[in-house]
Enzyme design. Structure first.
Site, PDB file in Angstrom:
ATOM      1  N   TRP A 158       0.758  -1.359  -0.028  1.00 42.92           N
ATOM      2  CA  TRP A 158       0.203  -0.104   0.007  1.00 42.92           C
ATOM      3  C   TRP A 158       0.909   1.115   0.067  1.00 42.92           C
ATOM      4  O   TRP A 158       0.290   2.576  -0.025  1.00 42.92           O
ATOM      5  CB  TRP A 158      -1.031  -0.026   1.362  1.00 42.92           C
ATOM      6  CG  TRP A 158      -2.025  -1.064   1.254  1.00 42.92           C
ATOM      7  CD1 TRP A 158      -1.767  -2.297   1.573  1.00 42.92           C
ATOM      8  CD2 TRP A 158      -3.297  -1.156   0.693  1.00 42.92           C
ATOM      9  NE1 TRP A 158      -3.095  -3.057   1.419  1.00 42.92           N
ATOM     10  CE2 TRP A 158      -3.859  -2.468   0.886  1.00 42.92           C
ATOM     11  CE3 TRP A 158      -3.954  -0.014   0.138  1.00 42.92           C
ATOM     12  CZ2 TRP A 158      -5.228  -2.646   0.454  1.00 42.92           C
ATOM     13  CZ3 TRP A 158      -5.342  -0.454  -0.454  1.00 42.92           C
ATOM     14  CH2 TRP A 158      -5.760  -1.624  -0.069  1.00 42.92           C
ATOM     15  N   GLY A 160       3.210   3.743  -1.795  1.00 41.87           N
ATOM     16  CA  GLY A 160       4.006   3.970  -2.954  1.00 41.87           C
ATOM     17  C   GLY A 160       2.916   4.627  -3.908  1.00 41.87           C
ATOM     18  O   GLY A 160       2.129   5.287  -3.661  1.00 41.87           O
ATOM     19  N   GLY A 162       0.436   4.117  -5.868  1.00 45.58           N
ATOM     20  CA  GLY A 162      -0.743   3.044  -5.970  1.00 45.58           C
ATOM     21  C   GLY A 162      -0.625   1.982  -5.087  1.00 45.58           C
ATOM     22  O   GLY A 162       0.048   2.053  -4.145  1.00 45.58           O
ATOM     23  N   HIS A 184      -4.144   5.504   5.868  1.00 42.92           N
ATOM     24  CA  HIS A 184      -4.265   6.809   5.450  1.00 42.92           C
ATOM     25  C   HIS A 184      -4.649   6.951   4.005  1.00 42.92           C
ATOM     26  O   HIS A 184      -5.156   8.066   3.746  1.00 42.92           O
ATOM     27  CB  HIS A 184      -2.656   7.305   5.501  1.00 42.92           C
ATOM     28  CG  HIS A 184      -2.483   8.662   5.213  1.00 42.92           C
ATOM     29  ND1 HIS A 184      -2.238   9.229   3.955  1.00 42.92           N
ATOM     30  CD2 HIS A 184      -2.712   9.819   6.025  1.00 42.92           C
ATOM     31  CE1 HIS A 184      -2.178  10.577   4.198  1.00 42.92           C
ATOM     32  NE2 HIS A 184      -2.427  10.976   5.313  1.00 42.92           N
ATOM     33  N   ASP A 185      -4.550   5.734   3.154  1.00 44.89           N
ATOM     34  CA  ASP A 185      -5.321   6.152   2.008  1.00 44.89           C
ATOM     35  C   ASP A 185      -6.645   6.078   2.178  1.00 44.89           C
ATOM     36  O   ASP A 185      -7.322   6.642   0.868  1.00 44.89           O
ATOM     37  CB  ASP A 185      -4.818   4.561   1.320  1.00 44.89           C
ATOM     38  CG  ASP A 185      -3.839   4.652  -0.119  1.00 44.89           C
ATOM     39  OD1 ASP A 185      -3.603   5.813  -0.219  1.00 44.89           O
ATOM     40  OD2 ASP A 185      -3.908   3.745  -0.649  1.00 44.89           O
ATOM     41  N   ASP A 214      -3.424  12.899   8.668  1.00 44.90           N
ATOM     42  CA  ASP A 214      -2.081  12.937   8.584  1.00 44.90           C
ATOM     43  C   ASP A 214      -1.468  12.785  10.231  1.00 44.90           C
ATOM     44  O   ASP A 214      -0.269  12.040  10.357  1.00 44.90           O
ATOM     45  CB  ASP A 214      -1.547  14.364   7.889  1.00 44.90           C
ATOM     46  CG  ASP A 214      -1.499  14.359   6.678  1.00 44.90           C
ATOM     47  OD1 ASP A 214      -2.176  13.382   5.858  1.00 44.90           O
ATOM     48  OD2 ASP A 214      -1.042  15.378   6.100  1.00 44.90           O
TER      49      ASP A 214
END
Length: 501
Positions: A158, A160, A162, A184-185, A214
């Site tokens: 997860w 990077g 993408g 966080h995504d 964040d």
């Protein structure tokens, strides 16, 4: 969006390609981190190498047919130092290749032959999050999908540009930081690159998120206490310097006439950008080693997050420190980047705590300073230059919840401040904050669910200050000696108290 353009994603964002870099010394590469594909050539390769500009981190990525897709160079000192520390670390033993075998040598030779043809990725801007509403993909009940795209940090699925996860519950080898990236995504409040949302347009190449997301992301990475997480945290918060935003309710038009006039006004959440928050990595301190020596067993065990170390029983019989040792206790302390690790640093590396037991603190000093230990353990606090609970702390000291400062004031009224630290409690200032429920917001408007903080005057501390001034008969205390502190490496109030008493 892959949550984090880190280590590998940073390379794409900065647009540095090997084709425009000085010649790399291919015989001096080291710390190779390869991601193979069963029965096929390598998928990705990261390594350290030297060229005319110095040490740099290189990354190459191939598709499933062995075609080179992207290769990049990054020479940020923080990233190369973190990658080198990760390579030498105990937790990654066996993951890095120090002596290339035949297959890796062929991959390096292939990469060298494709040097001039190497170009950056011709895909959407780094950090773009693709959303598909329920029903668009024919699968009912699914509101959002994360599509496999780009490439990720080796060992994660997860982190990077993408993600490469087969499903939402799948995690990579480094499960701790990968979990942080995944959560966080999924931040519900964000503004994608070059998109308009919450009253602002994001002109950056990466997504910006709500400050609460964040803050949770940074805390999650720091809780992992490993170099993989530190690499991601440094890249996201320090190198890319990605800001965040808070939502504030403002009056705006919510319904328009066909000819352009406003028909009805209402309360709408608007985003307000906040300064970036720096990430304090554990590997940034030279006294902290990823591979502890046998002589320092205290460093080989993970330390508790909030509770300080227990003093050995033989220290209780020690006498007050001599003048020589008292001077040593006021010397600058090399502390890691977080308060919770500073206690360990003092016990292991500080010269005042080494040698005979006569130089150690008497038990009375620890009892006198326990009120500051409780302050350090305050559940709700906002660090210096940090945004939390939708409030930015611009001071150089933490901002504490009023319940914590009230408890400190009560203790000092009953027992008085420790000898030599009479003004230490005034460092956080005469303000504190309280938490309030989020502003009323209609369902579906994307309002934050987290509580919001607002600063108030700490009257209990003001009364304590007035009492001190009355007893002292002067407005200042010129006799107070503050402990030395390295900039960027804060020391907890408990440890400051120990140095002063």
């Amino acid at each position: 969006m892959g949550v984090l353009v880190v280590l590998l994603g940073v390379l794409s964002f900065l647009g540095r390609t090997l084709g425009g870099s000085p010649a790399l010394h291919w015989d001096s590469t080291s710390c190779h981190l390869a991601r193979p594909i069963p029965g096929r050539p390598l998928r990705s390769l990261s390594f350290l190498g030297k060229d005319a500009q110095g040490l740099a981190l290189f990354h190459a990525h191939w598709d499933g047919h062995g075609r080179l897709q992207v290769c990049s160079r990054q020479d940020e000192p923080e990233l190369t130092a973190a990658y080198g520390a990760l390579c030498a670390g105990e937790i990654t033993r066996g993951s890095f290749i120090h002596t290339p075998g035949p297959e890796l040598q062929r991959a390096l030779a292939t990469l060298q032959s494709q040097w001039e043809a190497c170009r950056g990725p011709a895909e959407s801007p780094a950090g773009t999050r693709e959303k598909r509403a329920a029903g668009q993909n024919g699968v009912p009940g699914i509101g959002r999908q994360w599509v496999k795209r780009g490439w990720t940090v080796p060992g994660t699925l997860w982190c990077g540009v993408g993600d490469s996860a087969g499903n939402s519950s799948e995690l990579g080898v480094f499960q701790g930081p990968d979990l942080c990236c995944r959560e966080h995504d999924r931040c519900p409040h964000n503004v994608s690159p070059f998109q308009y949302n919450y009253g602002i347009r994001n002109y950056r190449f990466h997504t910006i998120s709500h400050c609460n997301c964040d803050a949770r992301f940074q805390q999650c990475l720091q809780d992992q206490r490993d170099s993989v997480s530190d690499i991601m945290g440094v890249a996201f918060f320090n190198v890319l310097a990605i800001p965040c935003f808070v939502l504030e309710e403002q009056e705006a038009c919510v319904e328009w006439y066909w000819w352009g006039g406003c028909r009805r006004y209402g309360s709408v959440p608007f985003a307000r950008l906040q300064p970036r928050t720096f990430y304090n990595a554990s590997w940034s301190s030279p006294a902290t080693s990823l591979t502890p020596s046998p002589q320092n067993p205290a460093l080989s065990r993970p330390q508790p997050m909030q509770h300080p170390q227990q003093w050995p029983s033989e220290w209780k019989e020690s006498k007050s420190p001599s003048k020589t040792n008292a001077t040593a206790l006021q010397a600058p302390v090399a502390s890691p980047g977080s308060d919770r690790a500073s206690t360990v640093q003092l016990e292991v590396t500080h010269p005042g705590f080494q040698g005979t037991t006569g130089g150690r603190k008497p038990p009375g000093a620890h009892r006198a300073c326990r009120s500051f230990r409780h302050l350090d353990q305050c559940e709700h606090q906002i660090g210096p230059q940090e945004t939390k609970f939708q409030l930015f702390n611009s001071a150089h000291e933490p901002l504490f919840h009023c319940n914590c400062t009230r408890r400190l004031a009560r203790f000092l009224r009953l027992h008085g401040p420790p000898v030599g630290a009479s003004m230490l409690w005034e460092l956080p200032g005469m303000t504190c904050f309280k938490l309030a429920p989020p502003l009323d917001c209609a369902e579906g408007k994307g309002c934050p669910r987290d509580p919001r903080a607002f600063k108030v005057s700490a009257r209990h501390l003001l009364r304590l200050q007035q009492r001190r001034l009355q007893l002292q008969g002067t407005g200042t205390d010129n006799g107070q000696v503050w402990p030395s502190e390295d900039q960027g490496a804060p020391i907890s109030f408990y440890n400051r108290c120990l140095q002063l008493t």
